[in-house]
Design an enzyme around this catalytic site. Structure first.
Site, short mmCIF file in Angstrom:
data_model
loop_
_atom_site.label_atom_id
_atom_site.label_comp_id
_atom_site.label_asym_id
_atom_site.label_seq_id
_atom_site.Cartn_x
_atom_site.Cartn_y
_atom_site.Cartn_z
N VAL A 29 73.11 -4.61 -5.84
CA VAL A 29 73.69 -5.58 -4.92
C VAL A 29 73.47 -7.02 -5.37
CG1 VAL A 29 71.70 -5.88 -3.40
CG2 VAL A 29 74.00 -6.01 -2.45
N ASN A 55 72.68 -4.51 4.25
CA ASN A 55 71.41 -3.92 4.64
C ASN A 55 70.40 -3.81 3.51
OD1 ASN A 55 69.75 -2.30 6.60
ND2 ASN A 55 70.07 -0.72 5.06
N TYR A 121 58.92 -11.91 0.77
CA TYR A 121 59.75 -11.22 1.77
C TYR A 121 60.05 -12.09 2.99
CZ TYR A 121 61.45 -7.55 4.87
OH TYR A 121 62.21 -6.81 5.73
N MET A 157 59.49 1.91 2.20
CA MET A 157 58.94 0.57 1.99
C MET A 157 57.80 0.26 2.95
SD MET A 157 61.08 -3.01 1.81
CE MET A 157 61.24 -3.29 3.59
#
Length: 222
Positions: A29, A55, A121, A157
């Site tokens: 992606v 997503n 993140y 994850m």
């Protein structure tokens, strides 16, 4: 809906696509050529794209920010932010031309919750949420853009976090996305939504109040 499933791992993508009668598209992606190819193949095999669910996301490696390889840190933003942008950029022209379509971006409470100690993140999710809100403003009246938090869902994850956390039932996020895809929540485009903590039907009923008072928004209040 007929669904195109995208991802880097062919075995996983093909398994999911097989379960739902969709098509499997393998690629990265964060690479524009791969995303453009996905959109072309989807439109060729399934028809015009009515819904983009952006997503894809990665958490990044553990370790101190200043000791982490720059490439590893940046990769998180390439997937979580650039991947969202490339996906949106690829589908928006067709949606505008047809006069229809919706975009749903997966955000995270990490975008704003206190206490995070790993920079990659939370930074990426803050950017993704701001991107979603701003894109919703840019496309207002043409393409509804939503961003939401799925909650703390147990996945590969997050599975290492332990059993004593307030895990979110995994069905809540897709249930919310189905409502957003239906068009009934279009007045809430650009609002921050939470799959577990928000009652989407209540928000739909209160949409005018929410917009007028700038609720369900990530804001600095003094």
């Amino acid at each position: 809906m007929r669904v195109a499933v995208t991802g880097r791992t062919a075995e996983q993508v093909e398994a999911v696509a097989g379960e739902i009668g969709g098509i499997a598209l393998v690629g990265d992606v964060s690479r524009g050529d791969d995303v453009e190819s996905w959109v072309r193949r989807t439109e060729e095999e399934l028809g015009p794209i009515d819904l983009l669910a952006a997503n894809a996301g990665v958490a990044g490696p553990d370790g101190a920010t200043w000791e982490m390889p720059v490439e590893a840190w940046w990769h998180v933003l390439e997937v979580n932010v650039l991947g969202v942008h490339l996906s949106c950029r690829a589908v928006i022209p067709g949606m505008l031309e047809r006069g229809g379509g919706r975009i749903v971006i997966t955000g995270s409470g990490a975008a704003y919750l206190a206490g995070s100690q790993s920079t990659a993140y939370p930074t990426s999710k803050a950017a993704a949420c701001r991107y979603g809100e701003t894109l919703a403003n840019e496309l207002a009246g043409r393409i509804p853009v939503f961003f939401f938090s799925p909650g703390l869902v147990r996945t590969e994850m997050t599975g290492r976090f332990g059993d004593d956390l307030p895990w979110t039932p995994p069905e809540l996020a897709p249930r919310l996305v189905r409502v957003l895809a239906s068009g009934r929540a279009d007045a809430l485009a650009g609002r921050y939504l939470h799959a577990e903590h928000d009652d989407i039907e209540d928000l739909i009923r209160r949409a005018d109040e929410i917009v007028e008072n700038d609720l369900n928004a990530i804001r600095l209040r003094r």
